[in-house]
Scaffold this motif. Structure first.
Motif: not given
Lengths: 117, 321
Positions: B183-184, B187, B201, B204-205, B208
């Protein structure tokens, strides 16, 4: 307020190098990372927690948090610190417990990230 | 990851010779202190290496040595009598880290720099190191800007009827240490192609939460595929079991969870993940069969890749090198 002021208010210390002028407007105390992922406000939220695994740093990265404050002198794991250096997430530790840390920050003007309607 | 590793290597290869001051003002053991004082004032330096007539380094004298001598009334002394001849030097080819350690261990303010033959070639202060590192950081920032600029132009520069970027990540089961790596990177990729930070954002959430679900629940881990085109991000998260027995409860019931308590202690598995994902996604599709596996599809609209000529577009300015 700035991260540098947070350190002063909670008598904490920085665990990595970061910009002490970075702004903090909201605080989010948590034992539940999904809660942070669901409710944190971007950029100016300080996560206050006892969780010390790398996932707390990952969570901070995903929500663009201003930093993580560990209470009760809980030291983040080696992997968590390494990850914070990679991702640039500021880490601070304080001897204060959760109640006192949050109380002092709230009294100094840090707002709750999660509002009760 | 690759870029970070390269950066780390560059830092290790950051040498004293790259940051030191080369034009060194030297004195000899026979230089009177009054002359040293004048030199320090004129060149605004706080110390100098001492070399003999053959050009060999024989000591270092600092402003502290000078002040002490003057306090003791030794106005007519010579450098040779007051210098420190306990020589601590660094080599031109030493890593900056080594020099930084020497500063810390010895408490000295400056280190003469010698070449492989022991000849004086420069002087190093802590300030030199700081300046050098700052310069390096600036260069890194610029590299990231260039990466962003290039990536954000992919969708204009590469011509096809339908251009998209396909990123695939493997996620290992129960690998909590590396949980979030995929996920990083997703992002970072989205940021580089110039997507709006709020949308990055959300993506990414969602990604993740899904990645942690793979780590916590999937028998053999799984795969995350991110497909980015000029209008949307499609995330597909797949595993081959165990499957979700009660899809309705998993999706609708707050706090419904099948996560074991030891994992919940880590801060996950409170029955919020799928609900969080749905909140972040513009569209979500969940299919699961017990014993077969689960496929989660997430769509997030990007609407951010208009050409820079479009008026008031934030991406245009972010893309400038």
């Amino acid at each position: 307020m700035r991260l540098g002021q947070v350190i002063e208010i909670v008598g904490g210390r920085a665990l990595n190098e970061f910009n002490h002028a970075r702004q903090v407007e909201f605080g989010f105390e948590t034992a539940l990372l999904s809660d942070v992922l669901a409710h944190a406000k971007p950029h100016t939220t300080l996560i206050i927690t006892e969780i010390t695994n790398p996932q707390v740093v990952r969570t901070a990265e995903m929500v663009d948090a201003a930093g993580v404050l560990f209470v009760k002198n809980k030291m983040p794991s080696h992997d968590a610190v390494r990850l914070s250096n990679e991702t640039g997430i500021p880490l601070i530790v304080t001897r204060l417990g959760m109640f006192e840390a949050c109380g002092k920050l709230y009294a100094a003007g840090v707002q709750p990230a999660r509002r009760v309607e | 990851m690759g870029a970070q590793e390269i950066t780390r290597v560059q830092k290790l290869e950051f040498r004293v010779g790259q940051v030191m001051t080369r034009n060194v003002i030297t004195v000899t053991p026979g230089t009177p202190l009054s002359e040293l004082q004048e030199l320090m004032r004129k060149h605004r330096i706080s110390g100098a290496p001492v070399v003999n007539d053959d050009g060999d380094l024989v000591g270092v004298i600092s402003i502290e040595d000078l002040v002490r001598a003057l306090e003791e009334g030794a106005f007519n002394a010579f450098v040779g009598e007051r210098m420190s001849s306990n020589l601590i030097t660094v080599r031109e080819a030493d890593a900056v880290d080594t020099a930084a350690q020497k500063f810390q261990q010895t408490g000295v303010g400056r280190l003469p720099v010698v070449n492989a033959w022991g000849e004086l070639v420069g002087i190093l202060t802590k300030g030199d190191i700081t300046r050098g590192l700052l310069h390096e950081v600036e260069a890194e920032t610029q590299d990231e800007e260039i990466c962003r600029y290039r990536a954000s132009h992919i969708f204009r520069d590469v011509e096809s009827d339908d251009t998209s970027l396909l990123l695939r990540y493997k996620v290992a089961p129960r690998d909590f240490t590396h949980g979030g790596n995929a996920s990083s990177r997703i992002k970072r990729a989205l940021t580089r192609v110039g997507a709006d930070p709020q949308i990055v954002r959300r993506a990414a959430i969602a990604s993740y939460e899904a990645e942690m679900n793979l780590i916590i629940h999937a028998d053999h881990g799984g795969q995350i595929t991110a497909e980015v085109d000029s209008s949307e991000l499609k995330l597909t998260v797949e595993d081959d079991g165990p499957g979700i027995a009660d899809l309705r409860r998993a999706l609708e019931e707050p706090g419904y969870t099948t996560t074991p308590p030891e994992i919940r202690q880590m801060g996950f598995g409170a029955g919020m993940g799928l609900k969080n994902i749905r909140k972040c996604a513009d569209q979500m599709r969940l299919e699961s069969q017990v014993g077969q596996g689960t496929t989660l599809g997430i769509t997030i609209r990007l609407h951010v890749f208009e050409p820079p000529s479009a008026s008031g577009n934030g991406n245009a300015q972010r893309g400038k090198p």
